[in-house]
Design an enzyme around this catalytic site. Structure first.
Site, PDB file in Angstrom:
ATOM      1  N   LYS A  74       0.845  -1.208   0.000  1.00 19.91           N
ATOM      2  CA  LYS A  74       0.000   0.000   0.000  1.00 19.91           C
ATOM      3  C   LYS A  74       0.870   1.244   0.000  1.00 19.91           C
ATOM      4  CE  LYS A  74      -4.020  -1.311   2.770  1.00 19.91           C
ATOM      5  NZ  LYS A  74      -4.754  -1.040   4.026  1.00 19.91           N
TER       6      LYS A  74
ATOM      7  N   GLY B  98      -8.445   6.260  -2.045  1.00 18.30           N
ATOM      8  CA  GLY B  98      -9.276   5.903  -3.195  1.00 18.30           C
ATOM      9  C   GLY B  98      -8.838   4.606  -3.865  1.00 18.30           C
TER      10      GLY B  98
ATOM     11  N   HIS C 288     -11.070  -2.163  -4.856  1.00 20.46           N
ATOM     12  CA  HIS C 288     -10.879  -1.385  -3.631  1.00 20.46           C
ATOM     13  C   HIS C 288     -11.679  -0.087  -3.624  1.00 20.46           C
ATOM     14  CE1 HIS C 288      -7.870  -4.316  -2.892  1.00 20.46           C
ATOM     15  NE2 HIS C 288      -7.103  -3.895  -3.879  1.00 20.46           N
TER      16      HIS C 288
ATOM     17  N   ARG D  46     -12.437  13.394   7.532  1.00 22.84           N
ATOM     18  CA  ARG D  46     -13.366  14.237   6.773  1.00 22.84           C
ATOM     19  C   ARG D  46     -14.730  13.574   6.789  1.00 22.84           C
ATOM     20  NH1 ARG D  46     -13.685  10.510   2.506  1.00 22.84           N
ATOM     21  NH2 ARG D  46     -11.679   9.543   2.074  1.00 22.84           N
TER      22      ARG D  46
HETATM   23  P1  ADP Z   1      -7.621   3.690   0.640  1.00 17.84           P
HETATM   24  O1  ADP Z   1      -6.876   4.769   1.332  1.00 17.84           O
HETATM   25  O2  ADP Z   1      -7.269   3.617  -0.793  1.00 17.84           O
HETATM   26  O3  ADP Z   1      -9.081   3.752   0.953  1.00 17.84           O
HETATM   27  P2  ADP Z   1      -7.501   1.418   2.483  1.00 17.84           P
HETATM   28  O4  ADP Z   1      -6.313   1.101   3.298  1.00 17.84           O
HETATM   29  O5  ADP Z   1      -8.647   2.046   3.176  1.00 17.84           O
HETATM   30  O6  ADP Z   1      -7.030   2.320   1.260  1.00 17.84           O
HETATM   31  O7  ADP Z   1      -7.982   0.079   1.740  1.00 17.84           O
HETATM   32  C1  ADP Z   1      -8.956   0.114   0.719  1.00 17.84           C
HETATM   33  C2  ADP Z   1      -9.578  -1.255   0.546  1.00 17.84           C
HETATM   34  O8  ADP Z   1      -8.608  -2.254   0.234  1.00 17.84           O
HETATM   35  C3  ADP Z   1     -10.273  -1.792   1.773  1.00 17.84           C
HETATM   36  O9  ADP Z   1     -11.586  -1.307   1.901  1.00 17.84           O
HETATM   37  C4  ADP Z   1     -10.230  -3.289   1.537  1.00 17.84           C
HETATM   38  O10 ADP Z   1     -11.221  -3.678   0.628  1.00 17.84           O
HETATM   39  C5  ADP Z   1      -8.907  -3.484   0.867  1.00 17.84           C
HETATM   40  N1  ADP Z   1      -7.864  -3.825   1.859  1.00 17.84           N
HETATM   41  C6  ADP Z   1      -7.111  -2.953   2.531  1.00 17.84           C
HETATM   42  N2  ADP Z   1      -6.257  -3.568   3.368  1.00 17.84           N
HETATM   43  C7  ADP Z   1      -6.458  -4.890   3.205  1.00 17.84           C
HETATM   44  C8  ADP Z   1      -5.864  -6.076   3.776  1.00 17.84           C
HETATM   45  N3  ADP Z   1      -4.884  -6.006   4.648  1.00 17.84           N
HETATM   46  N4  ADP Z   1      -6.338  -7.275   3.366  1.00 17.84           N
HETATM   47  C9  ADP Z   1      -7.326  -7.358   2.450  1.00 17.84           C
HETATM   48  N5  ADP Z   1      -7.904  -6.288   1.885  1.00 17.84           N
HETATM   49  C10 ADP Z   1      -7.488  -5.067   2.242  1.00 17.84           C
HETATM   50  P1  ADP Z   2     -14.822   7.492   0.695  1.00 19.51           P
HETATM   51  O1  ADP Z   2     -13.583   6.853   1.259  1.00 19.51           O
HETATM   52  O2  ADP Z   2     -15.193   8.807   1.330  1.00 19.51           O
HETATM   53  O3  ADP Z   2     -15.969   6.572   0.612  1.00 19.51           O
HETATM   54  P2  ADP Z   2     -13.734   7.084  -1.926  1.00 19.51           P
HETATM   55  O4  ADP Z   2     -12.999   5.933  -1.328  1.00 19.51           O
HETATM   56  O5  ADP Z   2     -14.672   6.820  -3.027  1.00 19.51           O
HETATM   57  O6  ADP Z   2     -14.487   7.907  -0.778  1.00 19.51           O
HETATM   58  O7  ADP Z   2     -12.727   8.160  -2.453  1.00 19.51           O
HETATM   59  C1  ADP Z   2     -11.585   8.444  -1.676  1.00 19.51           C
HETATM   60  C2  ADP Z   2     -11.324   9.910  -1.721  1.00 19.51           C
HETATM   61  O8  ADP Z   2     -10.996  10.350  -3.033  1.00 19.51           O
HETATM   62  C3  ADP Z   2     -12.525  10.753  -1.270  1.00 19.51           C
HETATM   63  O9  ADP Z   2     -12.051  11.796  -0.478  1.00 19.51           O
HETATM   64  C4  ADP Z   2     -13.062  11.258  -2.573  1.00 19.51           C
HETATM   65  O10 ADP Z   2     -13.747  12.432  -2.464  1.00 19.51           O
HETATM   66  C5  ADP Z   2     -11.776  11.512  -3.305  1.00 19.51           C
HETATM   67  N1  ADP Z   2     -12.024  11.649  -4.719  1.00 19.51           N
HETATM   68  C6  ADP Z   2     -12.608  10.776  -5.518  1.00 19.51           C
HETATM   69  N2  ADP Z   2     -12.632  11.221  -6.769  1.00 19.51           N
HETATM   70  C7  ADP Z   2     -12.063  12.441  -6.764  1.00 19.51           C
HETATM   71  C8  ADP Z   2     -11.775  13.428  -7.753  1.00 19.51           C
HETATM   72  N3  ADP Z   2     -12.091  13.244  -9.026  1.00 19.51           N
HETATM   73  N4  ADP Z   2     -11.174  14.552  -7.384  1.00 19.51           N
HETATM   74  C9  ADP Z   2     -10.832  14.748  -6.113  1.00 19.51           C
HETATM   75  N5  ADP Z   2     -11.061  13.849  -5.136  1.00 19.51           N
HETATM   76  C10 ADP Z   2     -11.669  12.713  -5.452  1.00 19.51           C
END
Ligand code: ADP
Ligand code: ADP
Ligand code: MG
Length: 646
Positions: free
Chosen positions: A158, A164, A234, A296
């Site tokens: 990661k 996102g 994801h 946020r």
């Molecule tokens: P982002 O900042 O892109 O949202 P996250 O760390 O929240 O990244 O992870 C996004 C998604 O990836 C999670 O909602 C889950 O579906 C998957 N994921 C993240 N970490 C793991 C893990 N250790 N094992 C399996 N799936 C994972």
């Molecule tokens: P959340 O985690 O709030 O459910 P997402 O995982 O879908 O949202 O998106 C992760 C982050 O990326 C959020 O803050 C979302 O607003 C931001 N984001 C998504 N698309 C865009 C974009 N086109 N420009 C700027 N920010 C974005």
């Protein structure tokens, strides 16, 4: 309390914040880019300030211009929405230095959670369970490989600055590690300007369960959980609250951990603590691990609002103005169940390609909450997220709420761009999902069925043909047919890339026999309305050559111009066109090079995704029209192959 607030965002979240601010009697200031000058959030606000430009960097990311706009319009506070500047601590500091209030957490709290590795270390110290893995500063590829072995495969790489779903790579076997690391780092570098990564144990059957928290800078409460396990690559697709199968013990344990996380950083305002849960083990109070905290308001906050009755934006504004926490933990409770589906302009069968276009028609059914930032007539532009709306259903039970969502999606009408409506509908009607068997792999496992466009019903095709022939309106019955002898006409309609031939035979002023190939449909007009085989025709919209019939989840037909056909087909094989507006990330061929069908020619990036473009046939590259880094429009020629046999 403030009397004026500025909303530093666009689209549905700007509209949503303005709605609450107005309900609280506040004056609202919108900011907008040039392309958004006539957008809904601009029209709704009391005052609007132009930031110029189109791309986020030229507009919504210009913190200094936004602060100036607030000062010029007398706003005392700035609501950042989500995305853009919402998690930018430098912006928070600049806002405060200008004597304004940032409606959100302190810069310090954002910084503590900004990088996933530091956040995990901090949470570990605060006694919050974290996903096992490697968080070290040593980014040497050889060292990372050793650490991955120690963590144990499969592992997830990661980006520490990620968001996102970007900059993330699943690695199943040690021999794939080096390559995956390289690609994760490259993606992180372009997306976040920071290529540091962490390594996590990959949970085999993961569920994403997150806790909504709310703090006043000292104390915090939680507003229960959301399950966001329905994900594609994801990225969240459908979210719900509460989580199916949640027990009171696990909720208490997760709630306590989330509150501990928020209080550990002196959190103020609305935030989300994301946990990963192993669904293979069932929901157990000791079976959840901290992933990250989003400092946020979250996209999916409406499901929490639905089950708690709390307006989170109202709470944000009150607490930012200095009020104490609006409720104690004991005062909060769950009523019923809620789902949210994210409606996007995207071409699902083409691999979820982001789409653009002017919405010629947009309508949502009664009884659902639809949060949207666009109206009929508005453009989905290539510059921003292609979300059209969030559709939220709330009911006393999960079962009823899910049915309500599915029905609501069927009754949602969108025309002018392709959408993921049928995909969302298929998910809402998925048996495993209905049974609460959710994990983040569900969509990928059933992708072919979920993404397939249902074949158009003969009645929808018949109606589209009637509309295409101009026979749907109140006009004279033989309009358009007078030159045809006998009163018969054949038409070609393209739907989902396939061309369907239809023959219409006019039997009388109010009777048309429509042969669709699979079925002959009898159309009859009674009291000015058409009935197809006795059933009243569905609603529809026509814009030029595009006809959308609102039955099922909506079917889009295009009238095929018989003359335009041949040329396009001939060019098609030789020319590779941009399937959507985007940036050329990489080119993989040069003029003179031989390619085989399926070879990768170029990679295009649009919005949040990358798309590989492949050769449609064997051949020799005649010309490359673009360079890496170029921004191209949809339909722009990218690469031409030499004529066949040349
Ligand atoms: P982002 O900042 O892109 O949202 P996250 O760390 O929240 O990244 O992870 C996004 C998604 O990836 C999670 O909602 C889950 O579906 C998957 N994921 C993240 N970490 C793991 C893990 N250790 N094992 C399996 N799936 C994972
Ligand atoms: P959340 O985690 O709030 O459910 P997402 O995982 O879908 O949202 O998106 C992760 C982050 O990326 C959020 O803050 C979302 O607003 C931001 N984001 C998504 N698309 C865009 C974009 N086109 N420009 C700027 N920010 C974005
Ligand atoms: Mg996340």
């Amino acid at each position: 309390m403030f009397d004026t607030i500025l909303i530093a965002n666009r689209g549905e979240i700007a509209v949503r914040v303005i709605r609450t601010a107005r309900a609280m009697g506040l004056r609202t200031v919108a900011v907008h880019s040039d392309v958004d000058a006539a957008a809904q959030h601009v029209a709704m606000a009391d005052v609007a300030v132009s930031l110029g430009g189109a791309s986020p960097a030229e507009s919504y990311l210009r913190g200094d211009a936004i602060i100036e706009a607030a000062q010029a319009t007398g706003a005392q506070a700035i609501h950042p929405g989500y995305g853009f500047l919402s998690e930018n601590p430098d912006f928070v500091e600049a806002v405060e230095a200008a004597g304004l209030v940032f409606i959100g957490p302190s810069a310090g709290a954002i910084r503590k959670m900004g990088l996933k590795d530091a956040a995990k270390q901090l949470m570990d110290q605060a006694g919050v369970p974290v996903v096992p893995g490697y968080l070290g500063a040593d980014q040497d590829p050889g060292h990372l490989e050793v650490e991955a072995d120690r963590v144990g495969y499969p592992v997830l790489i990661k980006a520490v600055a990620g968001g996102g779903g970007k900059g993330m790579r699943l690695v199943e076997r040690p021999e794939e590690f080096v390559d995956a690391l390289e690609r994760a780092k490259a993606e992180a570098r372009t997306a976040f300007g920071n290529d540091a990564v962490l390594i996590e144990k990959y949970i085999q059957r993961p569920r994403h369960i997150e806790l909504q928290v709310f703090g006043d800078g000292t104390r915090a409460v939680h507003l229960f959980e959301r399950d966001c396990s329905l994900q594609r690559r994801h990225q969240k697709v459908i979210e719900e609250a509460p989580a199916p199968g949640m027990t009171p013990e696990m909720r208490a344990a997760m709630g306590a951990a989330a509150v501990r996380a928020a209080e550990a950083i002196g959190y103020r305002g609305a935030g989300t603590v994301e946990f990963i849960v192993d669904a293979a083990d069932g929901l157990r109070p000791d079976g959840f691990w901290f992933m990250e905290m989003n400092t946020r308001l979250q996209v999916e906050h409406p499901v929490t609002e639905a089950i708690t009755g709390v307006d989170l934006v109202e709470w944000q504004i009150r607490v930012a103005a200095g009020a104490p926490l609006p409720a104690t933990q004991e005062e909060l409770s769950i009523t019923g169940h809620a789902f949210e589906a994210r409606l996007y302009a995207e071409d699902v069968p083409a691999g979820f390609l982001p789409a653009t276009g002017r919405l010629t028609h947009l309508a949502f059914p009664e009884g659902l909450r639809a949060d949207s930032g666009v109206r009929a007539g508005d453009e989905i532009s290539p510059h921003y997220d292609p979300m059209i709306a969030k559709v939220i259903a709330h009911a006393p039970t999960r079962d009823v709420a899910l049915r309500k969502l599915a029905r609501g999606l069927r009754d949602t009408q969108v025309a002018g761009t392709v959408t993921n409506l049928a995909f969302l509908g298929a998910l809402a009607e998925h048996d495993g999902f209905a049974a609460g068997e959710v994990d983040t792999g569900l969509i990928a496992r059933d992708l072919d069925d979920l993404a397939a466009l249902p074949a158009p019903e003969p009645s929808a095709l018949a109606l589209a043909a009637l509309v295409a022939a101009g026979l749907d309106g109140p006009a004279h019955w033989a309009q358009g047919f007078t030159l045809w002898q006998p009163l018969e006409r054949s038409l070609r309609l393209s739907v989902g890339g396939a061309v369907q031939s239809v023959i219409l035979r006019v039997d009388g002023p109010d009777r048309v026999r429509i042969e669709t190939g699979t079925k002959t449909v009898m159309a009859e007009r009674r009291d000015g309305a058409w009935y197809l085989d006795g059933v009243r025709a569905a609603a529809h919209a026509r814009a030029g050559a595009v006809i959308t019939v609102f039955s099922g989840f909506g079917t889009r037909f295009e009238i095929v111009d018989p003359l335009a056909q041949q040329g396009a087909a001939e060019e098609g094989a030789a020319l590779t066109l941009a399937p959507m507006p985007g940036r050329v990330v990489s080119l993989h061929v040069r003029a003179g090079q031989s390619v085989a069908e399926g070879d990768r020619l170029a990679v295009l990036e649009a919005m949040k995704m990358e798309h590989g473009l492949r050769a449609a046939r064997d051949g020799v590259v005649a010309e490359v029209f673009v360079a890496e880094g170029d921004q191209v429009d949809a339909g722009a020629p990218l690469i031409r192959l030499e004529e066949d046999g040349a």
